[in-house]
Design a protein around this motif. Structure first.
Motif, PDB file in Angstrom:
ATOM      1  N   GLY A  13      30.999  41.336  37.704  1.00 30.94           N
ATOM      2  CA  GLY A  13      30.159  40.187  37.388  1.00 30.94           C
ATOM      3  C   GLY A  13      30.869  38.868  37.631  1.00 30.94           C
ATOM      4  O   GLY A  13      32.096  38.774  37.509  1.00 30.94           O
ATOM      5  N   ASP A  14      30.111  37.862  37.951  1.00 35.89           N
ATOM      6  CA  ASP A  14      30.655  36.523  38.175  1.00 35.89           C
ATOM      7  C   ASP A  14      31.036  35.824  36.876  1.00 35.89           C
ATOM      8  O   ASP A  14      31.639  34.754  36.910  1.00 35.89           O
ATOM      9  N   ASP A  15      30.703  36.428  35.744  1.00 33.06           N
ATOM     10  CA  ASP A  15      30.971  35.797  34.452  1.00 33.06           C
ATOM     11  C   ASP A  15      32.411  35.956  33.983  1.00 33.06           C
ATOM     12  O   ASP A  15      32.809  35.389  32.984  1.00 33.06           O
ATOM     13  N   LYS A  22      32.028  40.942  32.678  1.00 29.23           N
ATOM     14  CA  LYS A  22      31.195  42.137  32.869  1.00 29.23           C
ATOM     15  C   LYS A  22      31.577  42.891  34.139  1.00 29.23           C
ATOM     16  O   LYS A  22      31.889  42.311  35.170  1.00 29.23           O
TER      17      LYS A  22
END
Length: 108
Positions: A47-49, A52
Motif C-alpha cells: 500500500g501507498d500508505d 498496509k
C-alpha cells in the motif's frame, strides 16, 4: 460460481516494517505457499500508505487452504509475520473479474 477460493489477507505493519513484511510474504509465497497442493496464484500488494500490505491468493478449494494452515511449517511462518503486523483475512469466490480486456462474470 467458480469453485476456486480467493484468500485475501490485509496486513497492517508495525511502524517502519512495511517493506520487511512485504519481503517476508513474498518469500513465504516463493518457498512454501506456491508449492502447496491447490495453490493457483498469489500476489503481494504494498500500500501507498506506508503500513498496509495485501496478500491475494487463489486456491483450488477451501480444503487446500485448511491443509496448508495445518502444516507444521505454517505455525512458525505466521508467528514471524505476526511479530511484524496484524492481519484480517477474508475468503470468498470471485463474482466478477477483468483481465487484459477479458471479462469473467460468475453467477453470484
Amino acid at each position: 460460481m467458480s469453485t476456486a477460493v480467493t484468500l485475501i489477507n490485509v496486513f497492517t505493519a508495525k511502524p517502519g516494517r512495511q517493506q520487511d513484511l512485504a519481503k517476508a510474504l513474498a518469500e513465504g509465497t516463493r518457498s512454501f505457499f506456491s508449492k502447496q497442493p491447490g495453490s493457483l496464484s498469489s500476489s503481494v500488494v504494498v500500500g501507498d500508505d506506508g503500513s498496509k500490505v495485501v496478500n491475494i491468493s487463489r486456491w483450488r478449494s477451501a480444503e487446500d487452504i485448511a491443509a496448508f494452515r495445518s502444516d507444521p511449517r505454517f505455525a512458525g511462518y505466521i508467528r514471524t509475520i505476526m511479530e511484524i503486523a496484524t492481519t484480517e483475512s477474508v475468503t470468498g469466490h470471485t463474482a466478477y473479474s477483468h483481465t487484459g480486456g477479458i471479462e469473467d462474470q460468475e453467477a453470484a
